[in-house]
Design a protein around this motif. Structure first.
Motif, PDB file in Angstrom:
ATOM      1  N   ALA A 111     -43.261 -26.807 -27.898  1.00 32.44           N
ATOM      2  CA  ALA A 111     -44.514 -26.764 -27.142  1.00 32.44           C
ATOM      3  C   ALA A 111     -45.034 -28.163 -26.855  1.00 32.44           C
ATOM      4  O   ALA A 111     -45.547 -28.445 -25.763  1.00 32.44           O
ATOM      5  CB  ALA A 111     -45.561 -25.958 -27.904  1.00 32.44           C
ATOM      6  N   ALA A 112     -44.889 -29.062 -27.820  1.00 31.75           N
ATOM      7  CA  ALA A 112     -45.316 -30.443 -27.605  1.00 31.75           C
ATOM      8  C   ALA A 112     -44.460 -31.114 -26.535  1.00 31.75           C
ATOM      9  O   ALA A 112     -44.972 -31.845 -25.677  1.00 31.75           O
ATOM     10  CB  ALA A 112     -45.227 -31.223 -28.913  1.00 31.75           C
ATOM     11  N   LEU A 113     -43.158 -30.871 -26.569  1.00 32.40           N
ATOM     12  CA  LEU A 113     -42.254 -31.413 -25.552  1.00 32.40           C
ATOM     13  C   LEU A 113     -42.592 -30.842 -24.183  1.00 32.40           C
ATOM     14  O   LEU A 113     -42.676 -31.567 -23.188  1.00 32.40           O
ATOM     15  CB  LEU A 113     -40.806 -31.065 -25.925  1.00 32.40           C
ATOM     16  N   GLU A 114     -42.783 -29.539 -24.123  1.00 37.01           N
ATOM     17  CA  GLU A 114     -43.050 -28.846 -22.854  1.00 37.01           C
ATOM     18  C   GLU A 114     -44.309 -29.373 -22.191  1.00 37.01           C
ATOM     19  O   GLU A 114     -44.356 -29.566 -20.973  1.00 37.01           O
ATOM     20  CB  GLU A 114     -43.179 -27.348 -23.147  1.00 37.01           C
ATOM     21  N   ALA A 115     -45.343 -29.615 -22.998  1.00 30.44           N
ATOM     22  CA  ALA A 115     -46.621 -30.067 -22.454  1.00 30.44           C
ATOM     23  C   ALA A 115     -46.534 -31.441 -21.806  1.00 30.44           C
ATOM     24  O   ALA A 115     -47.391 -31.805 -20.995  1.00 30.44           O
ATOM     25  CB  ALA A 115     -47.672 -30.084 -23.562  1.00 30.44           C
ATOM     26  N   ASP A 116     -45.498 -32.207 -22.140  1.00 28.98           N
ATOM     27  CA  ASP A 116     -45.326 -33.545 -21.575  1.00 28.98           C
ATOM     28  C   ASP A 116     -44.496 -33.550 -20.292  1.00 28.98           C
ATOM     29  O   ASP A 116     -44.198 -34.606 -19.750  1.00 28.98           O
ATOM     30  CB  ASP A 116     -44.667 -34.475 -22.609  1.00 28.98           C
ATOM     31  N   ASN A 117     -44.107 -32.371 -19.815  1.00 28.64           N
ATOM     32  CA  ASN A 117     -43.295 -32.279 -18.598  1.00 28.64           C
ATOM     33  C   ASN A 117     -44.038 -31.510 -17.516  1.00 28.64           C
ATOM     34  O   ASN A 117     -44.957 -30.733 -17.801  1.00 28.64           O
ATOM     35  CB  ASN A 117     -41.958 -31.596 -18.915  1.00 28.64           C
ATOM     36  N   SER A 118     -43.618 -31.722 -16.273  1.00 27.79           N
ATOM     37  CA  SER A 118     -44.342 -31.129 -15.143  1.00 27.79           C
ATOM     38  C   SER A 118     -43.790 -29.782 -14.721  1.00 27.79           C
ATOM     39  O   SER A 118     -44.496 -28.978 -14.116  1.00 27.79           O
ATOM     40  CB  SER A 118     -44.307 -32.094 -13.949  1.00 27.79           C
ATOM     41  N   VAL A 119     -42.511 -29.524 -15.038  1.00 31.00           N
ATOM     42  CA  VAL A 119     -41.890 -28.273 -14.621  1.00 31.00           C
ATOM     43  C   VAL A 119     -40.643 -28.028 -15.473  1.00 31.00           C
ATOM     44  O   VAL A 119     -40.000 -28.982 -15.928  1.00 31.00           O
ATOM     45  CB  VAL A 119     -41.507 -28.320 -13.118  1.00 31.00           C
ATOM     46  N   LEU A 120     -40.336 -26.759 -15.723  1.00 27.46           N
ATOM     47  CA  LEU A 120     -39.120 -26.381 -16.440  1.00 27.46           C
ATOM     48  C   LEU A 120     -38.160 -25.736 -15.449  1.00 27.46           C
ATOM     49  O   LEU A 120     -38.531 -24.786 -14.749  1.00 27.46           O
ATOM     50  CB  LEU A 120     -39.420 -25.380 -17.556  1.00 27.46           C
ATOM     51  N   LEU A 121     -36.929 -26.261 -15.389  1.00 25.48           N
ATOM     52  CA  LEU A 121     -35.874 -25.668 -14.576  1.00 25.48           C
ATOM     53  C   LEU A 121     -34.843 -25.083 -15.531  1.00 25.48           C
ATOM     54  O   LEU A 121     -34.238 -25.817 -16.320  1.00 25.48           O
ATOM     55  CB  LEU A 121     -35.226 -26.715 -13.664  1.00 25.48           C
ATOM     56  N   VAL A 122     -34.651 -23.785 -15.473  1.00 25.74           N
ATOM     57  CA  VAL A 122     -33.858 -23.074 -16.464  1.00 25.74           C
ATOM     58  C   VAL A 122     -32.528 -22.639 -15.866  1.00 25.74           C
ATOM     59  O   VAL A 122     -32.496 -21.892 -14.884  1.00 25.74           O
ATOM     60  CB  VAL A 122     -34.625 -21.833 -16.981  1.00 25.74           C
ATOM     61  N   ASP A 123     -31.431 -23.123 -16.455  1.00 22.18           N
ATOM     62  CA  ASP A 123     -30.096 -22.663 -16.094  1.00 22.18           C
ATOM     63  C   ASP A 123     -29.827 -21.446 -16.963  1.00 22.18           C
ATOM     64  O   ASP A 123     -29.380 -21.545 -18.100  1.00 22.18           O
ATOM     65  CB  ASP A 123     -29.066 -23.769 -16.355  1.00 22.18           C
ATOM     66  N   ALA A 124     -30.147 -20.256 -16.417  1.00 19.81           N
ATOM     67  CA  ALA A 124     -30.195 -19.037 -17.220  1.00 19.81           C
ATOM     68  C   ALA A 124     -28.807 -18.510 -17.575  1.00 19.81           C
ATOM     69  O   ALA A 124     -27.862 -18.675 -16.806  1.00 19.81           O
ATOM     70  CB  ALA A 124     -30.977 -17.960 -16.475  1.00 19.81           C
ATOM     71  N   PRO A 125     -28.693 -17.832 -18.712  1.00 21.53           N
ATOM     72  CA  PRO A 125     -27.426 -17.200 -19.069  1.00 21.53           C
ATOM     73  C   PRO A 125     -27.222 -15.927 -18.265  1.00 21.53           C
ATOM     74  O   PRO A 125     -28.133 -15.463 -17.560  1.00 21.53           O
ATOM     75  CB  PRO A 125     -27.613 -16.880 -20.556  1.00 21.53           C
ATOM     76  N   ALA A 126     -26.054 -15.338 -18.372  1.00 21.53           N
ATOM     77  CA  ALA A 126     -25.774 -14.097 -17.655  1.00 21.53           C
ATOM     78  C   ALA A 126     -26.730 -12.998 -18.115  1.00 21.53           C
ATOM     79  O   ALA A 126     -26.976 -12.825 -19.316  1.00 21.53           O
ATOM     80  CB  ALA A 126     -24.330 -13.673 -17.900  1.00 21.53           C
ATOM     81  N   LEU A 127     -27.265 -12.291 -17.158  1.00 18.54           N
ATOM     82  CA  LEU A 127     -28.224 -11.226 -17.450  1.00 18.54           C
ATOM     83  C   LEU A 127     -27.628 -10.166 -18.371  1.00 18.54           C
ATOM     84  O   LEU A 127     -28.314  -9.612 -19.230  1.00 18.54           O
ATOM     85  CB  LEU A 127     -28.687 -10.591 -16.137  1.00 18.54           C
ATOM     86  N   THR A 128     -26.346  -9.891 -18.211  1.00 22.93           N
ATOM     87  CA  THR A 128     -25.698  -8.838 -18.996  1.00 22.93           C
ATOM     88  C   THR A 128     -25.558  -9.192 -20.467  1.00 22.93           C
ATOM     89  O   THR A 128     -25.476  -8.297 -21.315  1.00 22.93           O
ATOM     90  CB  THR A 128     -24.300  -8.521 -18.435  1.00 22.93           C
ATOM     91  N   THR A 129     -25.543 -10.481 -20.787  1.00 23.16           N
ATOM     92  CA  THR A 129     -25.356 -10.891 -22.182  1.00 23.16           C
ATOM     93  C   THR A 129     -26.649 -11.325 -22.853  1.00 23.16           C
ATOM     94  O   THR A 129     -26.793 -11.187 -24.061  1.00 23.16           O
ATOM     95  CB  THR A 129     -24.343 -12.050 -22.280  1.00 23.16           C
ATOM     96  N   ASP A 130     -27.595 -11.864 -22.082  1.00 27.41           N
ATOM     97  CA  ASP A 130     -28.835 -12.381 -22.677  1.00 27.41           C
ATOM     98  C   ASP A 130     -29.947 -12.345 -21.629  1.00 27.41           C
ATOM     99  O   ASP A 130     -30.166 -13.309 -20.901  1.00 27.41           O
ATOM    100  CB  ASP A 130     -28.609 -13.809 -23.180  1.00 27.41           C
ATOM    101  N   PRO A 131     -30.674 -11.227 -21.527  1.00 24.55           N
ATOM    102  CA  PRO A 131     -31.681 -11.094 -20.478  1.00 24.55           C
ATOM    103  C   PRO A 131     -32.985 -11.837 -20.743  1.00 24.55           C
ATOM    104  O   PRO A 131     -33.786 -12.028 -19.819  1.00 24.55           O
ATOM    105  CB  PRO A 131     -31.938  -9.585 -20.426  1.00 24.55           C
ATOM    106  N   ALA A 132     -33.228 -12.264 -21.981  1.00 20.46           N
ATOM    107  CA  ALA A 132     -34.548 -12.796 -22.335  1.00 20.46           C
ATOM    108  C   ALA A 132     -35.025 -13.952 -21.445  1.00 20.46           C
ATOM    109  O   ALA A 132     -36.168 -13.927 -20.981  1.00 20.46           O
ATOM    110  CB  ALA A 132     -34.575 -13.204 -23.809  1.00 20.46           C
ATOM    111  N   PRO A 133     -34.198 -14.988 -21.173  1.00 19.47           N
ATOM    112  CA  PRO A 133     -34.703 -16.083 -20.327  1.00 19.47           C
ATOM    113  C   PRO A 133     -35.151 -15.635 -18.941  1.00 19.47           C
ATOM    114  O   PRO A 133     -36.144 -16.146 -18.404  1.00 19.47           O
ATOM    115  CB  PRO A 133     -33.504 -17.037 -20.254  1.00 19.47           C
TER     116      PRO A 133
END
Length: 286
Positions: free
Chosen positions: A121-143
């Motif tokens: 959370a401390a790291l995240e607050a210091d950045n302007s945007v998160l770009l997520v290279d998501a895993p395959a939906l079939t194996t890990d839908p959470a992201p």
């Protein structure tokens, strides 16, 4: 640690974290390449993007010429911290390795979860945007369940369209996601990119209750493959190429894509990821 704790308290007091954009698509659509290039373009323009890696193998680090790092899964054994997952380059591109299966996340102790979520959370607050290279939906839908914004990357290949539609259907039907940005990669020109989007939009409009928004395209450009051989982003190595120009334009427009399904203020990305992983595991009994 005192600086991190201070940043975390401030972030929680403001109840604000930077928007997250999760990129996904069919195999061979170039999702990882697109998200890495956009992150590099944002960093080179003076922004503070945090590139979140969920794909195994340190592919983003190698593609962008960054050092490799530990993975999130390894922290259960090493008892290290989020700083062990983070690497950066000279112009401010930061990459954090959150690679772990949903099972590996659920096996972590609550105490470790709380510590890592606080550090992130401390790291995240210091950045302007998160770009997520998501895993395959079939194996890990959470992201893909938790990201503020979803970006579907398509290519003109027929399999890309089929897999993209299947992902839309599942995200809408199983996880109540309704809004999707659509970016076409490796198109010969604007007309081909628009045709790809129109095909998806036509089928989705007939069978799915979703909103699709066209956000642009990246042209087919062989300098992209060359830059990967050089382990440098195309926007840096071949700044005048067509793909680089397109990625810079898309990066400039990316903040305007922000339109989350829910207006509810969310927790920090990692905290939300851990809670959602546990909830999904409870629902499925796994």
């Amino acid at each position: 640690m005192s600086d991190q704790a201070s940043s975390l308290r401030q972030a929680r007091a403001q109840s604000h974290y930077p928007p997250s954009f999760a990129f996904f698509g069919g195999e061979g659509s170039g999702v990882s390449t697109v998200v890495g290039e956009l992150a590099a373009a944002l960093a080179m323009s003076g922004q503070r993007p945090l590139l979140v890696e969920h794909q195994p193998g340190n592919h983003q680090a190698r593609r962008l010429g960054l050092p490799t790092s530990a993975s999130f899964a390894s922290l259960a054994i090493s008892l290290g911290g989020v700083s062990d997952l983070l690497v950066s380059n000279r112009y401010g591109l930061s990459l954090v390795n959150l690679v772990a299966s949903s099972e590996e996340r659920t096996r972590m102790s609550p105490r470790l979860w709380r510590r890592l979520a606080s550090e992130f959370a401390a790291l995240e607050a210091d950045n302007s945007v998160l770009l997520v290279d998501a895993p395959a939906l079939t194996t890990d839908p959470a992201p893909l369940c938790i990201a503020d914004n979803l970006v579907l990357v398509l290519s003109p290949d027929a399999d890309s369209l089929t897999q993209g539609y299947a992902s839309l259907k599942r995200l809408a039907g199983d996880y109540a996601r309704r809004r999707f940005n659509v970016l076409v990669n490796r198109a010969q020109d604007f007309n081909e990119a628009q045709a790809v989007f129109n095909r998806l939009s036509g089928v989705a409009g007939d069978y799915l209750s979703v909103a699709l928004r066209w956000v642009g395209f990246v042209p087919l450009d062989h300098t992209v493959r060359k830059s990967q051989t050089l382990r440098r982003p195309t926007v840096e190595a071949f700044a005048d190429s067509e793909a680089s120009q397109a990625c810079r334009q898309l990066a400039q427009m990316l903040p305007r894509w922000h339109g989350p399904d829910s207006a509810t203020q969310r927790a920090s990305y990692l905290e939300h990821l851990l809670m959602t992983t546990k909830s999904l595991a409870d629902l499925t009994g796994s």
